[in-house]
Design an enzyme around this catalytic site. Structure first.
Site, mmCIF file in Angstrom:
data_model
loop_
_atom_site.group_PDB
_atom_site.id
_atom_site.type_symbol
_atom_site.label_atom_id
_atom_site.label_comp_id
_atom_site.label_asym_id
_atom_site.label_seq_id
_atom_site.Cartn_x
_atom_site.Cartn_y
_atom_site.Cartn_z
ATOM 1 N N PRO A 10 0.785 -1.228 0.000
ATOM 2 C CG PRO A 10 -0.175 -1.134 2.115
ATOM 3 C CD PRO A 10 0.497 -2.072 1.163
ATOM 4 C CG ASN A 11 -0.130 4.349 1.364
ATOM 5 O OD1 ASN A 11 -1.063 5.019 0.943
ATOM 6 N ND2 ASN A 11 -0.188 3.693 2.513
ATOM 7 N NE ARG A 18 3.960 6.703 1.721
ATOM 8 C CZ ARG A 18 4.278 5.465 2.038
ATOM 9 N NH1 ARG A 18 4.660 4.606 1.110
ATOM 10 N NH2 ARG A 18 4.219 5.058 3.283
ATOM 11 C CE1 TYR A 23 9.042 5.048 2.202
ATOM 12 C CE2 TYR A 23 7.503 6.874 2.450
ATOM 13 C CZ TYR A 23 8.027 5.685 2.902
ATOM 14 O OH TYR A 23 7.551 5.123 4.051
ATOM 15 C CG ASN A 74 8.473 -2.025 -0.213
ATOM 16 O OD1 ASN A 74 8.001 -2.133 0.921
ATOM 17 N ND2 ASN A 74 9.065 -0.915 -0.633
ATOM 18 C CB ALA A 77 1.808 0.057 6.156
ATOM 19 C CG HIS A 80 5.742 -2.062 9.903
ATOM 20 N ND1 HIS A 80 7.094 -2.341 9.913
ATOM 21 C CD2 HIS A 80 5.575 -1.049 8.996
ATOM 22 C CE1 HIS A 80 7.714 -1.519 9.063
ATOM 23 N NE2 HIS A 80 6.815 -0.735 8.501
ATOM 24 C CG ASP A 87 0.556 -17.090 8.091
ATOM 25 O OD1 ASP A 87 1.639 -17.085 8.714
ATOM 26 O OD2 ASP A 87 -0.558 -17.191 8.655
ATOM 27 C CD GLU A 101 11.134 -7.385 5.164
ATOM 28 O OE1 GLU A 101 11.621 -8.393 5.714
ATOM 29 O OE2 GLU A 101 10.665 -6.431 5.794
ATOM 30 C CG HIS A 103 11.588 -2.204 3.840
ATOM 31 N ND1 HIS A 103 10.215 -2.142 3.858
ATOM 32 C CD2 HIS A 103 11.940 -3.355 4.447
ATOM 33 C CE1 HIS A 103 9.740 -3.216 4.476
ATOM 34 N NE2 HIS A 103 10.773 -3.974 4.837
ATOM 35 C CB ILE A 104 12.163 2.910 -0.665
ATOM 36 C CG1 ILE A 104 11.538 2.147 -1.845
ATOM 37 C CG2 ILE A 104 12.791 4.231 -1.119
ATOM 38 C CD1 ILE A 104 10.289 2.784 -2.413
ATOM 39 C CB SER A 105 12.773 4.450 4.144
ATOM 40 O OG SER A 105 11.838 3.560 4.740
ATOM 41 N NE ARG A 110 10.578 6.217 7.783
ATOM 42 C CZ ARG A 110 9.567 5.979 6.936
ATOM 43 N NH1 ARG A 110 9.647 4.952 6.092
ATOM 44 N NH2 ARG A 110 8.513 6.754 6.934
HETATM 45 C C1 DQA Z 1 8.544 1.037 3.284
HETATM 46 C C2 DQA Z 1 8.725 1.265 4.778
HETATM 47 C C3 DQA Z 1 7.420 1.036 5.526
HETATM 48 O O1 DQA Z 1 7.603 1.281 6.916
HETATM 49 C C4 DQA Z 1 6.339 1.973 5.020
HETATM 50 O O2 DQA Z 1 5.110 1.676 5.657
HETATM 51 C C5 DQA Z 1 6.213 1.980 3.544
HETATM 52 C C6 DQA Z 1 7.404 1.880 2.720
HETATM 53 C C7 DQA Z 1 9.807 1.390 2.476
HETATM 54 O O3 DQA Z 1 9.895 0.957 1.333
HETATM 55 O O4 DQA Z 1 10.678 2.092 2.975
HETATM 56 O O5 DQA Z 1 5.118 2.175 3.019
HETATM 57 O O6 DQA Z 1 8.250 -0.328 3.073
#
Ligand code: DQA
Length: 143
Positions: A10-11, A18, A23, A74, A77, A80, A87, A101, A103-105, A110
């Site tokens: 998501p997002n 965003r 990001y 990725n 959210a 977490h 699963d 897995e 993550h961009i950040s 954080r």
């Molecule tokens: C994220 C880090 C997550 O904490 C966050 O909810 C995201 C992006 C990242 O790519 O850094 O939506 O997965």
């Protein structure tokens, strides 16, 4: 050619708009194009997808198992708190496929709620904190 599904939660369709301070300025379309380019450089058949919907993400992970595709995930959210995504991810690695897995950040630098990944424990490995490069590094590892 080995197939890799690059799945985004998501997002992440809002990249570029965003929180660019977190990001970056590149858009989700840029990520799709970069994925295609990196795939051809690395000899991988890469498909990039994004959804805001947990059930759709779970179905795509099932599809990876059924089509014998490695996964770059990725979970955004969902990382977490989604035991459903965890699963599903476990089915990938338990079936002998690999799931990275990404993550961009760097979530560990954080807010505290981002310090927990419920997915990391069933992933083959994790790459975080390198911007879009996190995806490229994950693809290099799979190649
Ligand atoms: C994220 C880090 C997550 O904490 C966050 O909810 C995201 C992006 C990242 O790519 O850094 O939506 O997965």
């Amino acid at each position: 050619m080995a197939r890799v599904l690059v799945l985004n939660g998501p997002n992440l369709g809002r990249l570029g708009v965003r929180e660019p301070d977190v990001y970056g300025a590149l858009s989700y379309t840029d990520l799709v194009e970069a994925g295609r380019r990196w795939g051809s450089e690395l000899g991988l058949d890469v498909e990039v997808r994004q959804t805001d919907d947990e059930s759709e993400l779970v179905r795509w992970i099932h599809e990876a198992v059924d089509t014998r595709s490695d996964v770059v995930l990725n979970p955004a959210a969902f990382t977490h708190y989604s035991y459903a995504v965890r699963d599903a991810a476990a089915q990938v690695t338990k079936s002998g496929l690999r799931l990275v897995e990404v993550h961009i950040s760097n979530p560990y630098a954080r807010e505290e709620f981002r310090h927990t990944s419920v997915v990391g424990g069933v992933a083959t490995g994790t790459v975080a904190g390198f911007g879009f490069e996190s995806y490229r590094l994950a693809l290099i590892a799979l190649a």
